[in-house]
Design an enzyme around this catalytic site. Sequence first.
Site, short mmCIF file in Angstrom:
data_model
loop_
_atom_site.label_atom_id
_atom_site.label_comp_id
_atom_site.label_asym_id
_atom_site.label_seq_id
_atom_site.Cartn_x
_atom_site.Cartn_y
_atom_site.Cartn_z
N HIS A 31 34.28 5.65 -8.50
CA HIS A 31 33.54 6.57 -7.55
C HIS A 31 33.58 5.75 -6.16
O HIS A 31 33.54 4.54 -6.12
CB HIS A 31 32.09 7.05 -8.01
CG HIS A 31 32.03 7.89 -8.98
ND1 HIS A 31 31.16 8.84 -9.36
CD2 HIS A 31 33.04 8.21 -9.80
CE1 HIS A 31 31.34 9.48 -10.18
NE2 HIS A 31 32.45 9.35 -10.62
N GLU A 36 31.11 4.68 -4.16
CA GLU A 36 30.03 3.64 -4.22
C GLU A 36 30.44 2.42 -4.98
O GLU A 36 30.30 1.43 -4.65
CB GLU A 36 28.66 4.24 -4.62
CG GLU A 36 28.23 5.31 -3.99
CD GLU A 36 28.59 6.87 -4.11
OE1 GLU A 36 27.92 7.83 -3.68
OE2 GLU A 36 29.70 6.82 -4.98
N CYS A 47 25.45 9.67 -7.71
CA CYS A 47 25.24 10.23 -9.11
C CYS A 47 24.65 9.11 -9.96
O CYS A 47 24.43 8.16 -9.55
CB CYS A 47 26.64 10.59 -9.60
SG CYS A 47 27.61 8.99 -10.15
N CYS A 99 26.49 5.63 -10.08
CA CYS A 99 26.79 4.99 -9.16
C CYS A 99 25.08 4.51 -8.69
O CYS A 99 25.08 3.51 -8.19
CB CYS A 99 27.10 5.73 -7.99
SG CYS A 99 28.92 6.25 -8.15
#
Length: 158
Positions: free
Chosen positions: A55, A57, A85, A88
């Site tokens: 992801h 991040e 999320c 993350c």
Amino acid sequence: MSNINDQFMAEAIALSFEGMRLGEGGPFGAVIVKEGKIIAKGYNQVISSNDPTAHAEVVAIRHACQVLQNFDLKGCELYTSCEPCPMCLGAIYWARLDKIYYGNSKIDAAKIGFDDNFIYQELERSIDKRQLPMMQIMSEEAFKAFQEWADKQDKIPY
């Protein structure tokens, strides 16, 4: 741009378009800032890397840690195109970032097919009630490594 925060968020948003348009992953971008300067960038690379943890991040955190040669990102801020999320958010807490700025909300993300609500619901359930079966085995053997860590004189806590 009205202020420096907007400039950093604009960069995160630009990265969300870049990664998506390159076909590398979903429309998510992030930058990490230290002392008013971008030190790391990332966009979602789940598709291109075949890595469900890639992801934006997490990618940015990995880059920032390499730049700073440290696993501790105290003194840094994260600008991300979407509310993080659960995975993350966990990574952000482990990295000890000082602050998160985000663009889209998790509700906005759910509207385009990125709904993490089921993960939040699963975390609230007891282990025996979760959809993904979990069974503890060999706990005594596994605990020996924990005991050795607890006794280790030269460990670097994190």
